[in-house]
Design an enzyme around this catalytic site. Structure first.
Site, mmCIF file in Angstrom:
data_model
loop_
_atom_site.group_PDB
_atom_site.id
_atom_site.type_symbol
_atom_site.label_atom_id
_atom_site.label_comp_id
_atom_site.label_asym_id
_atom_site.label_seq_id
_atom_site.Cartn_x
_atom_site.Cartn_y
_atom_site.Cartn_z
ATOM 1 N N SER A 1 -13.324 -4.944 3.035
ATOM 2 C CA SER A 1 -12.981 -3.522 3.136
ATOM 3 C C SER A 1 -13.623 -2.874 4.366
ATOM 4 C CB SER A 1 -13.443 -2.775 1.881
ATOM 5 O OG SER A 1 -13.273 -1.392 2.068
ATOM 6 N N LEU A 2 -12.829 -2.049 5.057
ATOM 7 C CA LEU A 2 -13.343 -1.324 6.221
ATOM 8 C C LEU A 2 -13.860 0.059 5.826
ATOM 9 C CD1 LEU A 2 -10.510 -2.185 8.771
ATOM 10 C CD2 LEU A 2 -12.738 -3.267 8.547
ATOM 11 N N SER A 3 -13.633 0.439 4.560
ATOM 12 C CA SER A 3 -13.997 1.801 4.136
ATOM 13 C C SER A 3 -15.489 2.110 4.297
ATOM 14 C CB SER A 3 -13.547 2.033 2.694
ATOM 15 O OG SER A 3 -12.139 1.990 2.641
ATOM 16 N N THR B 1 -8.996 -0.240 -4.570
ATOM 17 C CA THR B 1 -8.034 -1.078 -3.874
ATOM 18 C C THR B 1 -7.598 -2.226 -4.792
ATOM 19 O OG1 THR B 1 -7.546 -2.179 -1.783
ATOM 20 C CG2 THR B 1 -9.807 -2.417 -2.590
ATOM 21 N N LYS C 1 -5.443 -0.517 -8.572
ATOM 22 C CA LYS C 1 -4.832 0.797 -8.329
ATOM 23 C C LYS C 1 -3.969 1.304 -9.492
ATOM 24 C CE LYS C 1 -4.756 1.007 -3.295
ATOM 25 N NZ LYS C 1 -3.956 1.332 -2.113
ATOM 26 N N ASN D 1 -5.715 5.750 -5.714
ATOM 27 C CA ASN D 1 -6.648 5.102 -4.778
ATOM 28 C C ASN D 1 -7.939 5.896 -4.598
ATOM 29 O OD1 ASN D 1 -5.910 7.213 -3.031
ATOM 30 N ND2 ASN D 1 -6.129 5.903 -1.239
ATOM 31 N N ASN E 1 8.500 -4.393 -0.531
ATOM 32 C CA ASN E 1 8.618 -3.638 -1.785
ATOM 33 C C ASN E 1 7.383 -3.862 -2.667
ATOM 34 O OD1 ASN E 1 10.586 -6.165 -1.699
ATOM 35 N ND2 ASN E 1 9.589 -6.113 -3.705
ATOM 36 N N TYR F 1 -3.229 -3.189 10.715
ATOM 37 C CA TYR F 1 -4.118 -2.695 11.782
ATOM 38 C C TYR F 1 -4.868 -3.813 12.503
ATOM 39 C CZ TYR F 1 -6.658 -2.428 7.371
ATOM 40 O OH TYR F 1 -7.139 -2.692 6.120
ATOM 41 N N GLY G 1 -1.369 0.763 11.936
ATOM 42 C CA GLY G 1 -1.902 1.064 10.608
ATOM 43 C C GLY G 1 -3.223 1.825 10.584
HETATM 44 P P1 NAP Z 1 1.825 -6.466 -1.577
HETATM 45 O O1 NAP Z 1 1.771 -5.537 -2.733
HETATM 46 O O2 NAP Z 1 1.433 -7.891 -1.742
HETATM 47 O O3 NAP Z 1 3.333 -6.379 -1.001
HETATM 48 C C1 NAP Z 1 3.740 -7.152 0.100
HETATM 49 C C2 NAP Z 1 5.253 -7.040 0.291
HETATM 50 O O4 NAP Z 1 5.556 -7.794 1.451
HETATM 51 C C3 NAP Z 1 6.079 -7.614 -0.854
HETATM 52 O O5 NAP Z 1 7.235 -6.843 -1.007
HETATM 53 C C4 NAP Z 1 6.431 -9.011 -0.362
HETATM 54 O O6 NAP Z 1 7.703 -9.478 -0.785
HETATM 55 C C5 NAP Z 1 6.538 -8.789 1.126
HETATM 56 N N1 NAP Z 1 6.241 -10.025 1.840
HETATM 57 C C6 NAP Z 1 5.106 -10.746 1.790
HETATM 58 N N2 NAP Z 1 5.203 -11.830 2.599
HETATM 59 C C7 NAP Z 1 6.448 -11.789 3.147
HETATM 60 C C8 NAP Z 1 7.163 -12.633 4.037
HETATM 61 N N3 NAP Z 1 6.601 -13.741 4.558
HETATM 62 N N4 NAP Z 1 8.415 -12.271 4.384
HETATM 63 C C9 NAP Z 1 8.982 -11.159 3.870
HETATM 64 N N5 NAP Z 1 8.359 -10.326 3.009
HETATM 65 C C10 NAP Z 1 7.111 -10.641 2.655
HETATM 66 O O7 NAP Z 1 0.908 -5.937 -0.370
HETATM 67 P P2 NAP Z 1 0.583 -4.405 -0.006
HETATM 68 O O8 NAP Z 1 -0.615 -3.953 -0.723
HETATM 69 O O9 NAP Z 1 1.840 -3.646 -0.142
HETATM 70 O O10 NAP Z 1 0.155 -4.525 1.537
HETATM 71 C C11 NAP Z 1 1.087 -4.890 2.518
HETATM 72 C C12 NAP Z 1 0.518 -4.714 3.920
HETATM 73 O O11 NAP Z 1 0.205 -3.351 4.161
HETATM 74 C C13 NAP Z 1 -0.767 -5.492 4.193
HETATM 75 O O12 NAP Z 1 -0.700 -6.007 5.489
HETATM 76 C C14 NAP Z 1 -1.838 -4.436 4.112
HETATM 77 O O13 NAP Z 1 -2.973 -4.743 4.920
HETATM 78 C C15 NAP Z 1 -1.105 -3.232 4.669
HETATM 79 N N6 NAP Z 1 -1.661 -1.947 4.212
HETATM 80 C C16 NAP Z 1 -2.146 -1.082 5.146
HETATM 81 C C17 NAP Z 1 -2.642 0.140 4.759
HETATM 82 C C18 NAP Z 1 -3.170 1.090 5.787
HETATM 83 O O14 NAP Z 1 -3.889 2.036 5.433
HETATM 84 N N7 NAP Z 1 -2.853 0.922 7.041
HETATM 85 C C19 NAP Z 1 -2.644 0.488 3.399
HETATM 86 C C20 NAP Z 1 -2.133 -0.420 2.463
HETATM 87 C C21 NAP Z 1 -1.641 -1.644 2.889
HETATM 88 P P3 NAP Z 1 7.982 -10.173 -2.204
HETATM 89 O O15 NAP Z 1 7.902 -9.039 -3.199
HETATM 90 O O16 NAP Z 1 9.328 -10.733 -2.072
HETATM 91 O O17 NAP Z 1 6.893 -11.196 -2.382
#
Ligand code: NAP
Length: 289
Positions: A21-23, A68, A72, A93, A133, A232, A253
């Site tokens: 975590s970066l928080s 996180t 959540k 969150n 999704n 990010y 991000g």
């Molecule tokens: P998650 O709940 O695991 O969801 C990931 C999504 O990406 C799922 O819909 C998954 O599809 C899809 N996916 C994973 N691998 C894939 C691939 N190889 N090809 C196509 N689709 C793929 O993860 P999350 O919590 O949403 O986080 C997702 C990203 O957002 C991470 O990189 C995280 O670091 C980033 N994030 C950033 C912030 C920010 O503040 N900047 C906040 C939250 C998250 P399936 O459902 O088909 O498996």
């Protein structure tokens, strides 16, 4: 250096795992900048210990905490109040103490829309295309809905998961604004949209050569469209580099991460957080890693 005494107040973040975590970096730097006697700590909490942890936090008078993966959604039944935005997202969150008990909100939505609000756009004319999704997509969809966007197009690789995602929204208006698409339709969708958001982890360190949209399909992106990657590290991702080559406005991000943190901090300390200091602390930390 901040002297931790018997009066120092406690904040934190829970997750499993939590060590990445970066928080703590951005919150402790912000608290030091404001000269506030708080410390922000990462707590590794296993799912089976969630309720015990919450009772313990009450016992030690913890002021508030972030949540996180994977807590959540699981934390929601343990709270005494959940505000409308967190109800809409279906995830919390940020939690704080009130006389009636623990209250929860979701600041990821505000974090996501903060850099978008700086761009003067007619959001109701924009039909965003959202890749993924999962959990982060929920905050992104809520954010697009709050901005007043038109049809929200969700693109994924598994149609039954996509359908479940659409049906999971309790708010009927929001649910009806979602249209799901298989990733095979991406080529057409990319050319039509003014806002393309990557919520998948594709392209995240160490897989920095990967991109959720191929180079060929990315060539269809309109100049002036917004390409927003929630990732990010690296910064920029290959997805954003390709978008930049098309003349797109790119958003990484980091602003979302900082703004969701700042919104949480404001709830806990009841002061305006130093967003610039938080951004700089993370940029410095990430560049030294
Ligand atoms: P998650 O709940 O695991 O969801 C990931 C999504 O990406 C799922 O819909 C998954 O599809 C899809 N996916 C994973 N691998 C894939 C691939 N190889 N090809 C196509 N689709 C793929 O993860 P999350 O919590 O949403 O986080 C997702 C990203 O957002 C991470 O990189 C995280 O670091 C980033 N994030 C950033 C912030 C920010 O503040 N900047 C906040 C939250 C998250 P399936 O459902 O088909 O498996």
């Amino acid at each position: 250096m901040h002297l931790i005494t018997g009066k120092t107040k406690l904040l934190g973040v829970i997750g499993d795992p939590i060590e990445h975590s970066l928080s703590p970096v951005m919150h402790n730097e912000a608290l030091a900048h404001l000269n506030l006697d708080y410390v922000y700590v990462a707590f590794p909490i296993k799912p089976s210990h969630l309720a015990t942890a919450l009772a313990g936090f009450e016992a030690i008078d913890l002021v508030g905490f972030n949540i996180t993966i994977p807590h959540k959604q699981a934390i929601m039944p343990l709270l005494s109040e959940i505000n409308p935005v967190a109800q809409m997202v279906g995830a919390v969150n940020t939690v704080w103490r009130s006389p009636s008990g623990w209250q929860g909100t979701n600041t990821d939505v505000l974090g996501f829309i903060s850099p978008l609000k700086e761009l003067n756009k007619d959001w109701h004319k924009i039909n965003p295309v959202i890749l993924g999704n999962g959990g982060a997509a929920r905050a992104v969809v809520t954010g697009c809905f709050q901005l007043g966007c038109g049809i929200i197009k969700i693109v994924g690789r598994n149609l039954s998961k996509l359908e479940q995602f659409k049906q999971s929204w309790k708010d009927e208006k929001l649910r009806n604004s979602i249209v799901i698409h298989h990733v095979q339709e991406l080529s057409e969708l990319v050319g039509e949209t003014e806002l393309l958001v990557n919520t998948t982890p594709v392209g995240m360190y160490p897989h920095v050569e990967e991109t959720p949209v191929s180079e060929i399909v990315m060539k269809k992106l309109q100049p002036g469209a917004i390409a927003y990657d929630l990732i990010y590290t690296p910064n920029p991702t290959r997805f954003l580099k390709l978008a930049q080559q098309q003349g797109a406005i790119v958003i990484d991000g980091l602003p979302m991460l900082v703004n969701q943190g700042a919104a949480a901090l404001e709830i806990w300390i009841q002061q305006t957080p130093p967003i610039e200091i938080m951004t700089q602390s993370l940029a410095r930390y990430l560049s030294n890693k």
